[in-house]
Design an enzyme around this catalytic site. Structure first.
Site, PDB file in Angstrom:
ATOM      1  N   ARG A  82       0.394  -0.855   0.007  1.00 18.15           N
ATOM      2  CA  ARG A  82       0.214  -0.079   0.182  1.00 18.15           C
ATOM      3  C   ARG A  82       0.754   1.191   0.408  1.00 18.15           C
ATOM      4  NH1 ARG A  82      -2.524  -0.763   5.182  1.00 18.15           N
ATOM      5  NH2 ARG A  82      -4.421   0.396   4.613  1.00 18.15           N
ATOM      6  N   MET A  93      -3.046   7.836  -5.233  1.00 14.63           N
ATOM      7  CA  MET A  93      -2.004   6.325  -5.686  1.00 14.63           C
ATOM      8  C   MET A  93      -2.546   5.426  -5.855  1.00 14.63           C
ATOM      9  SD  MET A  93       0.903   8.443  -4.297  1.00 14.63           S
ATOM     10  CE  MET A  93       1.013   8.745  -2.041  1.00 14.63           C
ATOM     11  N   ARG A 334      -5.659   7.907  10.623  1.00 12.95           N
ATOM     12  CA  ARG A 334      -5.788   9.539  10.319  1.00 12.95           C
ATOM     13  C   ARG A 334      -6.290  10.096  10.276  1.00 12.95           C
ATOM     14  NH1 ARG A 334      -6.417   8.090   3.257  1.00 12.95           N
ATOM     15  NH2 ARG A 334      -8.628   8.035   3.295  1.00 12.95           N
ATOM     16  N   HIS A 456     -15.093   8.504  -2.790  1.00 13.33           N
ATOM     17  CA  HIS A 456     -14.064   9.596  -3.253  1.00 13.33           C
ATOM     18  C   HIS A 456     -14.891  10.678  -3.294  1.00 13.33           C
ATOM     19  CE1 HIS A 456     -11.488  11.303  -6.671  1.00 13.33           C
ATOM     20  NE2 HIS A 456     -10.709  10.854  -6.523  1.00 13.33           N
ATOM     21  N   ARG A 578     -13.917  52.814   0.094  1.00 10.29           N
ATOM     22  CA  ARG A 578     -13.438  53.557  -1.122  1.00 10.29           C
ATOM     23  C   ARG A 578     -14.954  54.671  -1.470  1.00 10.29           C
ATOM     24  NH1 ARG A 578     -11.542  47.500  -1.704  1.00 10.29           N
ATOM     25  NH2 ARG A 578      -8.793  47.601  -3.292  1.00 10.29           N
ATOM     26  N   ARG A 634     -11.331  56.601   1.921  1.00 14.49           N
ATOM     27  CA  ARG A 634      -9.924  57.117   1.692  1.00 14.49           C
ATOM     28  C   ARG A 634     -10.329  58.102   0.090  1.00 14.49           C
ATOM     29  NH1 ARG A 634      -7.874  52.906  -2.360  1.00 14.49           N
ATOM     30  NH2 ARG A 634      -9.655  53.008  -3.557  1.00 14.49           N
ATOM     31  N   GLU A 761       1.407  52.750  -1.507  1.00 11.18           N
ATOM     32  CA  GLU A 761       0.394  51.696  -3.033  1.00 11.18           C
ATOM     33  C   GLU A 761       1.780  52.211  -4.047  1.00 11.18           C
ATOM     34  OE1 GLU A 761      -3.555  52.217  -3.286  1.00 11.18           O
ATOM     35  OE2 GLU A 761      -2.620  54.468  -3.633  1.00 11.18           O
ATOM     36  N   SER A 780      -0.681  52.966   5.778  1.00 12.70           N
ATOM     37  CA  SER A 780      -1.958  51.950   5.223  1.00 12.70           C
ATOM     38  C   SER A 780      -1.178  51.250   4.083  1.00 12.70           C
ATOM     39  CB  SER A 780      -3.980  52.293   5.189  1.00 12.70           C
ATOM     40  OG  SER A 780      -3.901  51.245   4.910  1.00 12.70           O
ATOM     41  N   GLY A 782      -1.287  49.984   0.367  1.00 10.35           N
ATOM     42  CA  GLY A 782      -2.063  49.101  -0.531  1.00 10.35           C
ATOM     43  C   GLY A 782      -1.329  48.164  -1.295  1.00 10.35           C
ATOM     44  N   THR A 783      -2.060  46.756  -0.866  1.00 12.87           N
ATOM     45  CA  THR A 783      -0.520  45.582  -1.681  1.00 12.87           C
ATOM     46  C   THR A 783      -1.111  45.523  -3.199  1.00 12.87           C
ATOM     47  OG1 THR A 783      -1.717  44.618  -0.106  1.00 12.87           O
ATOM     48  CG2 THR A 783      -0.099  45.114   0.273  1.00 12.87           C
ATOM     49  N   ASN A 784      -2.593  45.869  -3.451  1.00 10.02           N
ATOM     50  CA  ASN A 784      -2.550  45.895  -4.659  1.00 10.02           C
ATOM     51  C   ASN A 784      -1.895  46.385  -5.856  1.00 10.02           C
ATOM     52  OD1 ASN A 784      -4.450  44.216  -3.749  1.00 10.02           O
ATOM     53  ND2 ASN A 784      -6.447  45.747  -3.698  1.00 10.02           N
ATOM     54  N   ASP A 785      -2.349  47.822  -5.527  1.00  6.82           N
ATOM     55  CA  ASP A 785      -1.427  48.543  -6.263  1.00  6.82           C
ATOM     56  C   ASP A 785      -0.115  48.428  -6.259  1.00  6.82           C
ATOM     57  OD1 ASP A 785      -3.093  50.140  -8.012  1.00  6.82           O
ATOM     58  OD2 ASP A 785      -3.481  51.218  -6.099  1.00  6.82           O
ATOM     59  N   CYS A 847      -4.827  47.263   3.715  1.00  6.50           N
ATOM     60  CA  CYS A 847      -6.414  46.980   3.879  1.00  6.50           C
ATOM     61  C   CYS A 847      -6.132  46.562   1.672  1.00  6.50           C
ATOM     62  CB  CYS A 847      -6.319  48.626   3.164  1.00  6.50           C
ATOM     63  SG  CYS A 847      -5.763  50.612   2.228  1.00  6.50           S
ATOM     64  N   TYR A 867      -2.365  46.405  12.047  1.00  5.50           N
ATOM     65  CA  TYR A 867      -3.833  45.914  11.909  1.00  5.50           C
ATOM     66  C   TYR A 867      -3.702  45.380  10.444  1.00  5.50           C
ATOM     67  CZ  TYR A 867      -4.749  50.170   9.620  1.00  5.50           C
ATOM     68  OH  TYR A 867      -5.021  51.141   8.483  1.00  5.50           O
TER      69      TYR A 867
HETATM   70  C1  PEP Z   1      -4.577  48.122  -2.761  1.00  8.94           C
HETATM   71  O1  PEP Z   1      -4.689  49.280  -3.787  1.00  8.94           O
HETATM   72  O2  PEP Z   1      -4.633  47.619  -1.920  1.00  8.94           O
HETATM   73  C2  PEP Z   1      -5.726  49.131  -2.709  1.00  8.94           C
HETATM   74  C3  PEP Z   1      -6.619  48.546  -1.265  1.00  8.94           C
HETATM   75  O3  PEP Z   1      -6.255  49.880  -3.445  1.00  8.94           O
HETATM   76  P1  PEP Z   1      -7.640  49.818  -4.378  1.00  8.94           P
HETATM   77  O4  PEP Z   1      -8.091  47.969  -4.535  1.00  8.94           O
HETATM   78  O5  PEP Z   1      -9.116  50.776  -4.575  1.00  8.94           O
HETATM   79  O6  PEP Z   1      -6.803  50.223  -5.449  1.00  8.94           O
HETATM   80 MG    MG Z   2      -4.954  51.258  -4.875  1.00  8.37          MG
END
Ligand code: PEP
Ligand code: MG
Length: 898
Positions: A82, A93, A334, A456, A578, A634, A761, A780, A782-785, A847, A867
């Site tokens: 097995r 497997m 398991r 399954h 926003r 914002r 950002e 803050s 803005g990790t998207n941009d 954020c 935060y």
């Molecule tokens: C970002 O850029 O991370 C953000 C929070 O702003 P937006 O997504 O509105 O550009």
């Molecule tokens: Mg942004």
């Protein structure tokens, strides 16, 4: 061995060793390590030196223990081979049972057992598995011989096959193998064993295992262990059988033994889902006789062992067992996969029962579990309406909770294709096999006609957190015609259906959904009796998490309603409002367009004064909901062209509405058009070129705050400037905000405490964080941009590039979902250090979407942010992840001290 050795022995091998240590009855055996498997692959698929000798010497020991001989014609030892990786990969497997049989040893087994039918049943099973797994033959070839034979006898179950039938089926199998492989079937058991071990090693690389690892993020270079165990036989007659048991319900978490059992059968019969199994416990709804009824002594023994194992392993377990002539053996233990509600209730109950600590309870609940209990359900009235309208098609087993709707696909490929077109899909299969995994992954829900709670489909769906119904015997599927029949109707591929994975009901059409019971309980609305336990578990676990975490948790919320939900779900403030989302509302957009199209400052002012009261009302509502908590608002961020229509016909309609020439609108749209709008005239750049817009927004914020304070509230606005890259940008706009705020407060003769800060950002802002900190009360991220600009990937167009980068393994995760710690994360960390270095009281949060991603949250905790802010529905996940980060940190410290 012991359970500490999963890396080396695989989960199955390590836990078998542990069970044998604590004297739980397991058949004797030994495990070939994952290290041997890795060496095998490393040497170009060749057994490492010494492996065969070791296998032989352990086989000798096994022979001694059992008093049998491998390959012996009088009393042959049979073994199972097995697979078992470090983490469980259910069904992905291969395994081989009854190994050691040939035309001579089978007669020995027949004589020794006094049961020739049984011996040949083992032999035909072995030939079939060996043909399939080792020789790569199609399973169907064997199945069709078997089913032809059953048909000829007028039956459908294996039990209709008599001794002579099985003797001749086995012979047919052997001939088939020799015809297809053009070789003699290997009679030498040692050769069978060698080939089987190799085939199990190779099954690590089969396509479905590779897919499964990719989906679950399991490294490809771990390899599998191989456990070789003396066979115990569940197919030895009426007092034999095989089954699976969960120590608590994997669907609801209820504390009682839960599972299925097949009498006179071997393990693969249960996983294949081809016979509907009996239940373990007697209950009013159990079909047929339960194990408890048939063999009360064995059931009692199983119950005792299950309880013992659960407290030993300190978790809910998934057990495999076999009963040979009334004697119970455990074949596997398991960690049991479980649904969200079950995870919550089990963690909570085990803490209350003193089996685990609060910290362990927190670690036992995964982000996906919380998503499941917070996901929408069908409202009772909608269910009743659908039933009254005759839309209830069938009922099956409620294997994975939650409501789902979508269009029917009858195969994994169909599901993937439909999903690719952006459609929501329900995958409907007679039974699923591991090959269906990709289809299951893209489906909203899974429905199967056959199979039990541990089939399954059920196991995999629960692992993926999908709503799932299995064993739905009322449906008949014709995948070729692309049609199924259920509840007296014929339903075609592509038609809409809805699954209630909590009740096991299948409906025709799309039912509307409502928020989960937890939401409703949080709002003090009545909930079902069965839901109270889940709610209590949720509430306590969240309390324990809140008491553990250091990271603050805020929500991204744009409306008073969002804010209310956020507060219910535990937000300690709002990290991002926003404001543009308020601009898009149907009744507001005309005023926004008027502002953009204005041909003079006076006209623009007129339009802005229409927007002012609307914004003030929004801000008042949000501040009211968040009384006493910080609310980060914002100022306008997106480029203005987003508010104007793109299509000529719509532009004309707008011109007509506004009472201007179409040319005016066209010219304005052209003027605002940008090649790279995301890098264009947006954020603070807009505020600098149109200060009157920002001024209006600040006026609205502070009028709302002052009014709120007059009304006895405790507003705490924090004004945030987006897309800052240069110190002068924030310096100018900060002055504007403060001047306008002071003006309003003076007018109201009221003071409201407030902060002015910036989004981080643009990479340049991170590089100049120290100087920017002099102009900001908070950062803050803005990790998207910031991700967009650090990678130079356009957020809106990157999907196809990401897809191929993930496939080519240039990236291992989507950096927009989980923070790129070594790149973007370095900028965040650097800016945090520099900012705090210049200004000790600088408040720092994040954020972007990463604020709701458990893995990223752990990292934000580690660099000491104040935060994270995320969408309301992810708040419980963030609270839990922040607590888990503290626990992980403690564990790491503990380990380094050791
Ligand atoms: C970002 O850029 O991370 C953000 C929070 O702003 P937006 O997504 O509105 O550009
Ligand atoms: Mg942004």
């Amino acid at each position: 061995g012991s359970r500490e050795q999963r890396e080396l022995l695989g989960g199955k091998g390590a836990n078998l060793a542990e069970m044998s240590l604590i004297e739980v009855p397991v058949p004797p055996g030994f495990t070939i390590t994952t290290e041997a498997c890795r060496e095998y692959f490393g040497a170009g698929d060749r057994f490492p030196a010494g492996l065969e000798d070791e296998m032989e010497s352990y086989l000798r020991r096994l022979e001694e223990i059992r008093g049998q001989r491998f390959g012996d014609c009088e009393n042959p030892l049979l073994v199972s081979v097995r697979s078992g990786a470090q983490v469980s990969m259910p069904g992905m497997m291969d395994s081989i049972l009854n190994l050691g049989l040939n035309s001579d040893t089978v007669e020995g087994l027949a004589r020794k057992s006094g049961n020739r039918r049984f011996a040949f049943d083992c032999y035909r099973r072995f030939l079939q598995m060996f043909g399939d797994v080792v020789l790569g033959m199609a399973r169907e070839e064997f199945e069709s011989i078997l089913s032809d034979r059953k048909k000829a006898l007028g039956g459908s179950q294996d039990s209709c096959l008599g001794e002579e039938d099985l003797v001749s089926v086995a012979e047919e199998f052997r001939i088939l193998i020799e015809q297809i492989t053009r070789k003699d079937f290997p009679r030498d058991p040692m050769k069978q064993l060698r080939q089987s071990v190799e085939a199990v090693f190779q099954s690590w690389k089969n396509q479905r295992a590779v897919e499964y690892r990719r989906i679950h993020g399991i490294p490809d270079d771990w390899g599998t262990a191989v456990t070789i165990q003396a066979m115990v036989f569940g197919n030895r007659g009426a007092r034999s059988g095989t089954g699976v048991a969960f120590t608590r319900s994997p669907a609801t978490g209820e504390k009682s033994l839960y599972g299925e059992f097949l009498s006179d059968a071997q393990g693969e019969d249960i996983v294949a889902g081809s016979r509907t199994p009996q239940s373990l416990r007697q209950s009013p709804v159990s079909k047929g006789r339960s194990l408890q009824e048939m063999m009360p002594d064995v059931y009692g023994c199983l119950e005792k062992i299950a309880a013992r194992l659960e407290s030993h392993f300190e978790d809910m377990l998934d057990l495999e067992f076999t009963i040979e002539d009334g004697t119970l053996f455990l074949l596997q233990a398991r960690r049991g996969k479980r649904t969200g509600p079950a995870a919550l209730r089990i963690a909570h109950a085990m803490m209350k029962e003193g089996i685990v600590s609060k910290m362990t309870a927190i670690q036992r609940v995964e982000p996906d579990h919380l998503l499941q209990v917070l996901s929408p359900v069908f409202p009772e009235a909608e269910r009743e309406r659908a039933i009254a309208a005759g839309l209830l098609l069938a009922r099956g087993l409620n294997a994975g909770p939650g409501a789902s709707s979508g269009r029917i696909a009858f195969s994994a490929e169909e599901a993937t294709r439909m999903h690719g077109r952006g459609e929501k899909v329900i995958l409907v299969r007679t039974e699923t096999s591991p090959e269906d995994i990709l289809g299951m992954k893209v489906a909203e829900g899974i429905l199967t006609a056959r199979g039990g709670m541990t089939s399954h489909a059920a196991v995999v769906a629960r692992g993926m957190g999908k709503s799932c119904i299995v064993g739905c015997e009322g449906i008949r599927i014709d995948p070729i015609a692309g049609r199924m029949t259920a509840g007296g109707r014929s339903i075609d591929r592509g038609e809409e259906t809805s699954l209630d994975g909590t009740t096991g009901e299948v409906f025709l059409g799309r039912l509307t959904t409502i928020p989960s019971e937890i939401y409703r309980a949080l709002r003090n609305e009545p909930v079902g009796k069965d839901q109270e336990g889940i709610f209590r578990a949720y509430r306590d676990l969240m309390d324990w998490a809140d008491a553990t975490r250091r990271l603050g948790i805020r929500a991204n919320a744009d409306t008073p309603e969002d804010a209310r939900n956020a507060r219910l779900l535990g937000a300690e403030g709002i990290g991002l409002t926003r404001t543009e989302h308020m601009f898009f509302a149907a009744e507001r957009i005309p005023a926004v367009r008027e502002m953009i199209l204005a041909s003079s400052p006076l006209e623009r002012q007129r339009a802005l004064s229409k927007l002012l009261p609307m914004q003030r009302e929004d801000f008042y509502g949000i501040l009211e909901e968040m009384d006493g908590l910080p609310v980060t608002i914002r100022l306008l961020d997106p480029p203005l062209h987003e508010f104007l229509p793109d299509e000529p016909a719509l532009q004309e309609a707008l011109a007509h509405e506004m009472g201007v020439e179409p040319e005016v609108v066209r010219a304005k749209v052209n003027l605002l058009r940008e090649v790279n709008p995301m890098l264009g005239h947006r954020g603070c750049r807009l505020g600098l070129s149109h200060p009157e817009i920002y001024k209006m927004q600040v006026q609205a914020i502070f009028e709302a705050a002052c009014k709120r304070k007059q009304d006895g509230g405790d507003p705490r606005p924090e004004v945030m400037i987006p897309l800052v890259g240069l110190v002068r940008e924030i310096a100018i706009l900060r002055r504007l905000v403060i001047q306008e705020a002071e003006r309003v407060m003076k007018q109201f003769s009221i003071r409201v405490p407030f902060l002015v800060g910036t989004m981080m950002e643009v990479p340049r802002a991170c590089l100049e964080a120290a100087s920017i900190a002099e102009e900001a009360d908070f950062f803050s991220f803005g990790t998207n941009d910031l991700t967009q600009m650090t990678y130079g990937f356009s957020r809106d167009d990157v999907a196809p590039i990401l897809k191929s980068y993930l496939e080519m393994e240039i990236l291992s995760v989507d950096p927009f979902q989980s923070l790129d710690v070594s790149g973007v994360g370095r900028l965040v960390e650097m800016a945090t250090l520099a900012g705090r270095g210049r200004r000790g009281d600088l408040k720092i949060g994040i954020c972007g979407e990463h604020g709701g991603d458990a893995k990223s949250i752990e990292w934000f905790h580690s660099i000491g942010l104040d935060y994270v802010s995320c969408s309301p529905y992810r708040l419980p996940i963030a609270r839990l992840a922040a607590a888990r980060a503290v626990i992980a940190e403690g564990n790491a410290r503990e380990n380094s001290r050791r």
